[in-house]
Write a protein that holds these residues in place. Structure first.
Motif, short mmCIF file in Angstrom:
data_model
loop_
_atom_site.label_atom_id
_atom_site.label_comp_id
_atom_site.label_asym_id
_atom_site.label_seq_id
_atom_site.Cartn_x
_atom_site.Cartn_y
_atom_site.Cartn_z
N THR A 122 42.96 62.95 34.13
CA THR A 122 41.84 63.91 33.72
C THR A 122 40.59 62.85 33.64
OG1 THR A 122 42.45 62.77 31.33
CG2 THR A 122 43.30 65.01 31.96
N ASP A 165 31.13 64.64 23.90
CA ASP A 165 31.76 66.07 23.69
C ASP A 165 32.82 66.29 24.42
OD1 ASP A 165 29.89 66.13 21.76
OD2 ASP A 165 28.57 67.81 22.91
N ASN A 166 32.68 65.95 25.83
CA ASN A 166 33.97 66.59 26.68
C ASN A 166 35.12 65.51 26.49
OD1 ASN A 166 32.72 68.82 28.11
ND2 ASN A 166 31.45 66.99 29.37
N GLY A 222 35.95 64.59 23.74
CA GLY A 222 36.58 65.08 22.43
C GLY A 222 37.51 66.24 22.72
N LYS A 223 37.15 66.97 23.52
CA LYS A 223 37.81 68.36 23.90
C LYS A 223 39.19 68.07 24.67
CE LYS A 223 33.67 71.25 24.66
NZ LYS A 223 32.89 72.02 25.61
N ILE A 224 39.06 66.88 25.32
CA ILE A 224 40.45 66.50 26.05
C ILE A 224 41.36 65.88 25.12
CG2 ILE A 224 41.39 64.76 27.76
CD1 ILE A 224 40.17 67.21 29.13
N ILE A 272 41.57 66.47 21.98
CA ILE A 272 42.07 67.62 21.02
C ILE A 272 43.32 68.37 21.84
CG2 ILE A 272 41.66 69.72 19.86
CD1 ILE A 272 39.06 68.54 19.12
N LYS A 273 42.99 68.12 23.13
CA LYS A 273 44.16 69.10 23.92
C LYS A 273 45.31 68.38 23.97
CE LYS A 273 45.09 70.27 28.66
NZ LYS A 273 44.65 70.31 30.23
N PRO A 310 46.52 68.12 19.34
CA PRO A 310 45.88 69.32 19.01
C PRO A 310 45.73 69.26 17.24
CG PRO A 310 48.11 69.80 19.83
CD PRO A 310 47.87 68.38 20.16
N ASN A 366 44.84 67.04 15.48
CA ASN A 366 43.66 66.46 15.41
C ASN A 366 43.61 66.09 13.90
OD1 ASN A 366 40.90 65.33 15.52
ND2 ASN A 366 39.81 67.39 15.09
N LYS A 368 37.18 62.71 15.95
CA LYS A 368 35.64 62.30 15.70
C LYS A 368 35.57 60.71 15.39
CE LYS A 368 33.22 66.38 14.42
NZ LYS A 368 32.48 67.00 13.55
#
Length: 258
Positions: A67, A86-87, A89-91, A93-94, A97, A99, A130
């Motif tokens: 990734t 930000d990006n 963070g999205k990974i 959480i993936k 999940p 969190n 975060k």
């Protein structure tokens, strides 16, 4: 309260060099050295969280390579020209999940620097991603992260090897994994190198005092040749951590009374 025989590990920050910690953890798994708790700063915080979530060191390595975790830090800029996470963070959480610290299989302590108060804050509960991002916010490069009532930047500014927090929480055996040895044959070749060198010198000052809280410190000298931006050398860096740890495994076990 942890058992006095519990073994904990502090993982330093270091950008892509933090992959070295995965090699260290892989060696521990093969040698049946159980880690009961982790602390981490920056990339060390990210690895600590993923490991405590239940991913193996090799799974995390493959995740990082597949990734391009660290490359995700480059994609988005703010109006003031600083980068955001930000990006990344999205990974995260993936892959985690829920969190939430509560789903982790081992306790972890994430270090971030609260910019206004000028102190280290350790996150141990509540939202997970975060605090990781806060710990990764290298000043001047990344936009500070606002979270709850604070403004946070990289934990490495004040506490790059967060070993003391493990002592404070009654972990009797503390290992320090530091991926930032100083290369004294440094060549200044550009702004990126200047920023990295300045941060490295700053964090090594606080690393020295943190190492006093460790029973044993793992700091592969071969890491001198790698940069925090060596995004394509993940497997190499993993092997450096693994081989160095296996080479000193007898010393590690002796110092941990195993």
């Amino acid at each position: 309260m942890p058992d006095k025989k519990s073994i904990s590990i502090a993982l330093s920050g270091g950008g892509a060099k933090g992959i070295c910690h995965l090699g260290v953890l892989q060696a521990f798994e093969e040698e049946k050295i159980q880690i009961d708790a982790l602390s981490g700063t920056s990339s060390g915080a990210m690895i600590a969280a993923l490991y405590a979530y239940g991913y193996s060191p090799k799974e995390i390595l493959n995740m990082v390579i597949k990734t391009s975790f660290f490359k995700l830090m480059k994609f988005t800029t703010t109006l003031n020209g600083l980068l955001t996470l930000d990006n990344l963070g999205k990974i995260l959480i993936k892959h985690m999940p829920e969190n939430d610290f509560n789903v982790l299989k081992k306790p972890i302590y994430i270090a971030a620097t609260e910019l206004i108060k000028g102190k280290t804050v350790f996150f141990t509960e509540g939202e997970l991603v975060k605090p990781i991002l806060a710990s990764c916010c290298v000043p001047v490069i990344f936009n500070p992260l606002k979270y709850k009532d604070g403004i946070y930047v990289d934990g490495g500014i004040l506490k790059n090897l967060p070993a003391e927090i493990l002592r404070e929480n009654n972990y009797d055996k503390v290992i320090g994994s530091d991926c930032n040895p100083i290369d004294h044959n440094f060549a200044l070749t550009g702004v990126k190198k200047l920023i990295e060198r300045s941060l490295l010198l700053a964090i090594n000052g606080n690393n020295a005092s943190s190492k006093e809280f460790c029973n044993v410190v793992i700091e592969p000298p071969e890491m001198k040749k790698y940069s925090s931006f060596d995004l394509t050398k993940g497997k190499e860096i993993f092997e450096v951590g693994y081989i160095h740890t296996m080479d000193m495994v007898d010393e590690i076990k002796e110092k941990l009374n195993l």
